[in-house]
Design a protein around this motif. Structure first.
Motif, PDB file in Angstrom:
ATOM      1  N   GLY A 161       0.797  -1.230   0.000  1.00  0.00           N
ATOM      2  CA  GLY A 161       0.000   0.000   0.000  1.00  0.00           C
ATOM      3  C   GLY A 161       0.822   1.268   0.000  1.00  0.00           C
ATOM      4  O   GLY A 161       0.264   2.374   0.026  1.00  0.00           O
ATOM      5  N   GLY A 162       2.136   1.133  -0.003  1.00  0.00           N
ATOM      6  CA  GLY A 162       2.987   2.312  -0.106  1.00  0.00           C
ATOM      7  C   GLY A 162       3.485   2.876   1.202  1.00  0.00           C
ATOM      8  O   GLY A 162       4.066   3.973   1.222  1.00  0.00           O
ATOM      9  N   ALA A 163       3.304   2.166   2.308  1.00  0.00           N
ATOM     10  CA  ALA A 163       3.831   2.650   3.580  1.00  0.00           C
ATOM     11  C   ALA A 163       5.354   2.608   3.572  1.00  0.00           C
ATOM     12  O   ALA A 163       5.966   1.799   2.874  1.00  0.00           O
ATOM     13  CB  ALA A 163       3.281   1.812   4.731  1.00  0.00           C
ATOM     14  N   ASP A 164       5.948   3.475   4.352  1.00  0.00           N
ATOM     15  CA  ASP A 164       7.407   3.529   4.506  1.00  0.00           C
ATOM     16  C   ASP A 164       7.762   2.712   5.746  1.00  0.00           C
ATOM     17  O   ASP A 164       7.534   3.148   6.881  1.00  0.00           O
ATOM     18  CB  ASP A 164       7.842   4.986   4.663  1.00  0.00           C
ATOM     19  CG  ASP A 164       9.350   5.143   4.765  1.00  0.00           C
ATOM     20  OD1 ASP A 164      10.068   4.138   4.654  1.00  0.00           O
ATOM     21  OD2 ASP A 164       9.798   6.291   4.981  1.00  0.00           O
ATOM     22  N   LEU A 165       8.298   1.516   5.552  1.00  0.00           N
ATOM     23  CA  LEU A 165       8.601   0.604   6.648  1.00  0.00           C
ATOM     24  C   LEU A 165      10.099   0.620   6.929  1.00  0.00           C
ATOM     25  O   LEU A 165      10.898   0.253   6.066  1.00  0.00           O
ATOM     26  CB  LEU A 165       8.136  -0.809   6.294  1.00  0.00           C
ATOM     27  CG  LEU A 165       6.653  -0.956   5.917  1.00  0.00           C
ATOM     28  CD1 LEU A 165       6.338  -2.403   5.563  1.00  0.00           C
ATOM     29  CD2 LEU A 165       5.753  -0.465   7.043  1.00  0.00           C
ATOM     30  N   ARG A 166      10.459   1.001   8.136  1.00  0.00           N
ATOM     31  CA  ARG A 166      11.872   1.150   8.471  1.00  0.00           C
ATOM     32  C   ARG A 166      12.217   0.295   9.688  1.00  0.00           C
ATOM     33  O   ARG A 166      11.944   0.683  10.832  1.00  0.00           O
ATOM     34  CB  ARG A 166      12.209   2.616   8.757  1.00  0.00           C
ATOM     35  CG  ARG A 166      11.851   3.570   7.616  1.00  0.00           C
ATOM     36  CD  ARG A 166      12.405   4.955   7.871  1.00  0.00           C
ATOM     37  NE  ARG A 166      11.896   5.934   6.927  1.00  0.00           N
ATOM     38  CZ  ARG A 166      12.284   7.206   6.864  1.00  0.00           C
ATOM     39  NH1 ARG A 166      13.221   7.641   7.711  1.00  0.00           N
ATOM     40  NH2 ARG A 166      11.758   8.039   5.993  1.00  0.00           N
ATOM     41  N   THR A 167      12.780  -0.861   9.444  1.00  0.00           N
ATOM     42  CA  THR A 167      13.315  -1.663  10.535  1.00  0.00           C
ATOM     43  C   THR A 167      14.740  -1.212  10.835  1.00  0.00           C
ATOM     44  O   THR A 167      15.347  -0.450  10.075  1.00  0.00           O
ATOM     45  CB  THR A 167      13.295  -3.154  10.172  1.00  0.00           C
ATOM     46  OG1 THR A 167      13.977  -3.339   8.927  1.00  0.00           O
ATOM     47  CG2 THR A 167      11.864  -3.672  10.031  1.00  0.00           C
ATOM     48  N   GLY A 168      15.292  -1.675  11.968  1.00  0.00           N
ATOM     49  CA  GLY A 168      16.637  -1.263  12.353  1.00  0.00           C
ATOM     50  C   GLY A 168      16.745   0.227  12.586  1.00  0.00           C
ATOM     51  O   GLY A 168      17.817   0.813  12.401  1.00  0.00           O
ATOM     52  N   THR A 169      15.643   0.839  13.011  1.00  0.00           N
ATOM     53  CA  THR A 169      15.607   2.301  13.191  1.00  0.00           C
ATOM     54  C   THR A 169      15.088   2.613  14.585  1.00  0.00           C
ATOM     55  O   THR A 169      13.891   2.522  14.856  1.00  0.00           O
ATOM     56  CB  THR A 169      14.697   2.953  12.130  1.00  0.00           C
ATOM     57  OG1 THR A 169      15.132   2.557  10.822  1.00  0.00           O
ATOM     58  CG2 THR A 169      14.713   4.460  12.243  1.00  0.00           C
ATOM     59  N   GLU A 170      15.992   2.955  15.486  1.00  0.00           N
ATOM     60  CA  GLU A 170      15.631   3.210  16.881  1.00  0.00           C
ATOM     61  C   GLU A 170      15.379   4.697  17.114  1.00  0.00           C
ATOM     62  O   GLU A 170      16.144   5.548  16.645  1.00  0.00           O
ATOM     63  CB  GLU A 170      16.736   2.726  17.810  1.00  0.00           C
ATOM     64  CG  GLU A 170      16.395   2.871  19.278  1.00  0.00           C
ATOM     65  CD  GLU A 170      17.426   2.230  20.176  1.00  0.00           C
ATOM     66  OE1 GLU A 170      17.276   2.334  21.416  1.00  0.00           O
ATOM     67  OE2 GLU A 170      18.383   1.618  19.651  1.00  0.00           O
ATOM     68  N   VAL A 171      14.319   4.999  17.824  1.00  0.00           N
ATOM     69  CA  VAL A 171      14.003   6.389  18.160  1.00  0.00           C
ATOM     70  C   VAL A 171      14.912   6.842  19.298  1.00  0.00           C
ATOM     71  O   VAL A 171      15.018   6.171  20.339  1.00  0.00           O
ATOM     72  CB  VAL A 171      12.523   6.527  18.558  1.00  0.00           C
ATOM     73  CG1 VAL A 171      12.233   7.951  19.054  1.00  0.00           C
ATOM     74  CG2 VAL A 171      11.630   6.197  17.370  1.00  0.00           C
ATOM     75  N   THR A 172      15.570   7.982  19.112  1.00  0.00           N
ATOM     76  CA  THR A 172      16.478   8.520  20.125  1.00  0.00           C
ATOM     77  C   THR A 172      15.999   9.834  20.717  1.00  0.00           C
ATOM     78  O   THR A 172      16.509  10.288  21.735  1.00  0.00           O
ATOM     79  CB  THR A 172      17.876   8.730  19.515  1.00  0.00           C
ATOM     80  OG1 THR A 172      17.773   9.623  18.384  1.00  0.00           O
ATOM     81  CG2 THR A 172      18.467   7.401  19.052  1.00  0.00           C
ATOM     82  N   GLY A 173      15.021  10.468  20.069  1.00  0.00           N
ATOM     83  CA  GLY A 173      14.493  11.727  20.578  1.00  0.00           C
ATOM     84  C   GLY A 173      13.229  12.113  19.843  1.00  0.00           C
ATOM     85  O   GLY A 173      12.972  11.636  18.725  1.00  0.00           O
ATOM     86  N   VAL A 174      12.431  12.956  20.477  1.00  0.00           N
ATOM     87  CA  VAL A 174      11.204  13.469  19.864  1.00  0.00           C
ATOM     88  C   VAL A 174      11.109  14.956  20.203  1.00  0.00           C
ATOM     89  O   VAL A 174      11.172  15.331  21.381  1.00  0.00           O
ATOM     90  CB  VAL A 174       9.954  12.744  20.377  1.00  0.00           C
ATOM     91  CG1 VAL A 174       8.693  13.337  19.735  1.00  0.00           C
ATOM     92  CG2 VAL A 174      10.040  11.248  20.104  1.00  0.00           C
ATOM     93  N   VAL A 175      10.983  15.783  19.173  1.00  0.00           N
ATOM     94  CA  VAL A 175      10.877  17.222  19.369  1.00  0.00           C
ATOM     95  C   VAL A 175       9.533  17.685  18.812  1.00  0.00           C
ATOM     96  O   VAL A 175       9.263  17.537  17.613  1.00  0.00           O
ATOM     97  CB  VAL A 175      12.020  17.979  18.661  1.00  0.00           C
ATOM     98  CG1 VAL A 175      11.880  19.480  18.885  1.00  0.00           C
ATOM     99  CG2 VAL A 175      13.377  17.477  19.162  1.00  0.00           C
ATOM    100  N   ASP A 176       8.680  18.204  19.694  1.00  0.00           N
ATOM    101  CA  ASP A 176       7.381  18.723  19.276  1.00  0.00           C
ATOM    102  C   ASP A 176       7.536  20.219  19.004  1.00  0.00           C
ATOM    103  O   ASP A 176       7.776  21.008  19.930  1.00  0.00           O
ATOM    104  CB  ASP A 176       6.330  18.478  20.366  1.00  0.00           C
ATOM    105  CG  ASP A 176       4.913  18.717  19.860  1.00  0.00           C
ATOM    106  OD1 ASP A 176       4.745  19.538  18.934  1.00  0.00           O
ATOM    107  OD2 ASP A 176       3.986  18.094  20.391  1.00  0.00           O
ATOM    108  N   ARG A 177       7.424  20.592  17.730  1.00  0.00           N
ATOM    109  CA  ARG A 177       7.632  21.988  17.337  1.00  0.00           C
ATOM    110  C   ARG A 177       6.324  22.739  17.116  1.00  0.00           C
ATOM    111  O   ARG A 177       6.298  23.781  16.482  1.00  0.00           O
ATOM    112  CB  ARG A 177       8.503  22.048  16.091  1.00  0.00           C
ATOM    113  CG  ARG A 177       9.921  21.546  16.369  1.00  0.00           C
ATOM    114  CD  ARG A 177      10.838  21.654  15.199  1.00  0.00           C
ATOM    115  NE  ARG A 177      12.203  21.266  15.572  1.00  0.00           N
ATOM    116  CZ  ARG A 177      13.147  20.886  14.726  1.00  0.00           C
ATOM    117  NH1 ARG A 177      12.871  20.840  13.422  1.00  0.00           N
ATOM    118  NH2 ARG A 177      14.346  20.555  15.161  1.00  0.00           N
ATOM    119  N   GLY A 178       5.246  22.204  17.633  1.00  0.00           N
ATOM    120  CA  GLY A 178       3.957  22.878  17.524  1.00  0.00           C
ATOM    121  C   GLY A 178       3.246  22.566  16.237  1.00  0.00           C
ATOM    122  O   GLY A 178       2.151  21.997  16.239  1.00  0.00           O
ATOM    123  N   ASP A 179       3.852  22.935  15.110  1.00  0.00           N
ATOM    124  CA  ASP A 179       3.216  22.667  13.819  1.00  0.00           C
ATOM    125  C   ASP A 179       3.575  21.294  13.281  1.00  0.00           C
ATOM    126  O   ASP A 179       3.009  20.833  12.287  1.00  0.00           O
ATOM    127  CB  ASP A 179       3.605  23.745  12.802  1.00  0.00           C
ATOM    128  CG  ASP A 179       5.105  23.756  12.515  1.00  0.00           C
ATOM    129  OD1 ASP A 179       5.884  23.323  13.391  1.00  0.00           O
ATOM    130  OD2 ASP A 179       5.492  24.194  11.416  1.00  0.00           O
TER     131      ASP A 179
END
Length: 398
Positions: A161-179
Motif C-alpha cells: 500500500g505504499g507505507a514507509d517501513l523502516r526496521t533497524g531504526t531506533e528512536v532517540t528523541g522526539v521534538v514537538d515543534r507545535g506545527d
C-alpha cells in the motif's frame, strides 16, 4: 497530505499503520521499528490465544475491544488465508473453594455478551478427558493463531500500500515543534504531523522523550513456558485455564494447544531484569535501575511479595511448575515437560503500586501514546487501531 509516524513494529503498531493506510488513503504512513524484523518482542513471544474477553470489567476498553477484536482477527485471518482454530477453552475450578470466583467470572462473561456455559465435572471431561475439575466455564469463542504470521501479513499489506517501513531504526528523541513533530532516530530525522507511540516495552520511555507526562512506569514481567513432550500432547485437546486471582492481571499457569500442534504450558510471572529479559541471565543495568528506583514497584512488592516469591520458586523448579499443571491435568509430571522459551509482559504500574488493568492510551496535541497494552492486546489489535484512528482529526493543520 498528513504524515503519520508509528513507533513500534509489533502487532499494535502494524495494525494502527494498516488502519491509517486503509482509512486515509493519500496520507503518508511511516513505521519505525528498532529491531531488524517485525514482532520481535511481546507479539512474537506470546501464547497465540485469540481471547474471547471473559476476564475484563464490562464497559472497559479491554472488554469492548477484545470482544470485537476476536471477531475481526478471525475475519482477517480468513480473508488472508492464515491458519487459526476456534477450539474453545475451559476455565476450571479444581476445588470447591474456587466455585464463587468461577461463578463471578461466569456473570462477568455474560455481562460482556459472550457465549459461555457453566458445566459440571462430567461435561468438562467430555471436552478435556484428562482434566481435573469440580466445575468449569466453557468459552466457545476462544481460539488460537500465530500472531507473528498476522504481523508478517500486515507488513506485506503495508508495503504493497505504499507505507514507509523502516526496521533497524531506533528512536532517540522526539521534538514537538507545535506545527509538527520531529522524530530523531539512529538513521536520521523523520518529520511527522502525528506521532503514534506503540513501542510496547519501551512506550513510557518514548513518551518521556516526547515530553509527555507519563502517569505510569512500565515494569517488565517475564513469563516462562514449558511445552509437553510429543508423546503427552494427547492429554490436552484445546485450552485449559485455572480460575484466575482477580487481584492480578496474570491468568495463572495454563495449558494451550498451539496452531502448530504443540501444547505449551505457562506462563508464570517473575520480575524481569531487562525489558527484553527472556532469561535470568539477561540483565540490563539501566532497566534494573529503572525498576529499583520506582516507588510504584516497591509499593507493589510490599502488597504482594508472597505471590512474587511463589512465582520465583516456580521459575526455578521444574517440579513446582509441573505441580501447578497437575492441578489441571493430574497425569502430568516433570518428565512430561521441556523448556520452551519465554515472553516479557510490559505491565504499567502507577506510583501507588496499583497495576493498570485496562488499556491506557494518552492523547495530547499531535501525539498518541499507547502506554499499557498487554494481553489481550494481540487479540484486540485491529480494534485498538480502529479506536485510535477514529479519534484522530481527519486533516491535522500543518
Amino acid at each position: 497530505m498528513t504524515r503519520y509516524v508509528v513507533v513500534g513494529g509489533g502487532i499494535v503498531g502494524l495494525a494502527v499503520a494498516h488502519r491509517l493506510l486503509t482509512d486515509r488513503p493519500g496520507d503518508q504512513v511511516t513505521v519505525l521499528e528498532k529491531e531488524p524484523g517485525w514482532a520481535a518482542h511481546q507479539t512474537g513471544h506470546n501464547s497465540g490465544v485469540i481471547h474471547a474477553g471473559v476476564y475484563y470489567p464490562p464497559g472497559s476498553l479491554k472488554a469492548t475491544l477484545c470482544r470485537a477484536g476476536s471477531a475481526s482477527m478471525v475475519e482477517f485471518c480468513a480473508a488472508h488465508d492464515l491458519s487459526y482454530d476456534i477450539c474453545g477453552k475451559l476455565i476450571v475450578a479444581t476445588a470447591e473453594a474456587e466455585l464463587p470466583r468461577l461463578h463471578a467470572l461466569h456473570q462477568r462473561a455474560l455481562a460482556n455478551g459472550l457465549p459461555v456455559r457453566l458445566i459440571d465435572a462430567a461435561e468438562a471431561r467430555e471436552y478435556e478427558p484428562h482434566v481435573a475439575a469440580v466445575a468449569a466455564l466453557h468459552v466457545t469463542s476462544t481460539g488460537i493463531v500465530d500472531f507473528g504470521a498476522v504481523c508478517r501479513k500486515l507488513a506485506e499489506l503495508l508495503a504493497a500500500g505504499g507505507a514507509d517501513l523502516r526496521t533497524g531504526t531506533e528512536v532517540t528523541g522526539v521534538v514537538d515543534r507545535g506545527d509538527r513533530v520531529v522524530v530523531q532516530t539512529t538513521r536520521g530525522e523523520v518529520p511527522a504531523d502525528v506521532l503514534i507511540n506503540c513501542a510496547g516495552l519501551h512506550a513510557d520511555r518514548i513518551s518521556r522523550l516526547a515530553g509527555v507526562p507519563t502517569p505510569v512506569r512500565i515494569v517488565p514481567f517475564r513469563g516462562e513456558y514449558y511445552e509437553l513432550t510429543p508423546g503427552r500432547r494427547e492429554l490436552v485437546r484445546g485450552l485449559i485455564y485455572p480460575v484466575p486471582d482477580p487481584q492480578f492481571p496474570f491468568l495463572g499457569v495454563h495449558l494451550t494447544k498451539m496452531i502448530d500442534g504443540s501444547v505449551h504450558a505457562g506462563p508464570n510471572a517473575v520480575l524481569a531484569t531487562s525489558r527484553e529479559g527472556y532469561s535470568w541471565g539477561r540483565i540490563s543495568p539501566r532497566d534494573v535501575l529503572d525498576e529499583v528506583s520506582y516507588r510504584g514497584l516497591w509499593a507493589l512488592g510490599r502488597k504482594h511479595y508472597r505471590y512474587g516469591l511463589t512465582e520465583v520458586a516456580r521459575s526455578l523448579s521444574r517440579r513446582r511448575f509441573a505441580a501447578s499443571l497437575a492441578r489441571l491435568v493430574p497425569e502430568l509430571t516433570g518428565a512430561d515437560i521441556v523448556r520452551a522459551g519465554a515472553g516479557v509482559r510490559a505491565q504499567a504500574i502507577r506510583p501507588d503500586g496499583t497495576l493498570v488493568d485496562d488499556f491506557l492510551i494518552v492523547e495530547t496535541g499531535r501525539q498518541v501514546h499507547v502506554l499499557n497494552a498487554p494481553s489481550p492486546a494481540a487479540t484486540s489489535s485491529l480494534e485498538i487501531a480502529r479506536h485510535i484512528v477514529s479519534r484522530l482529526p481527519v486533516a491535522p493543520a500543518r
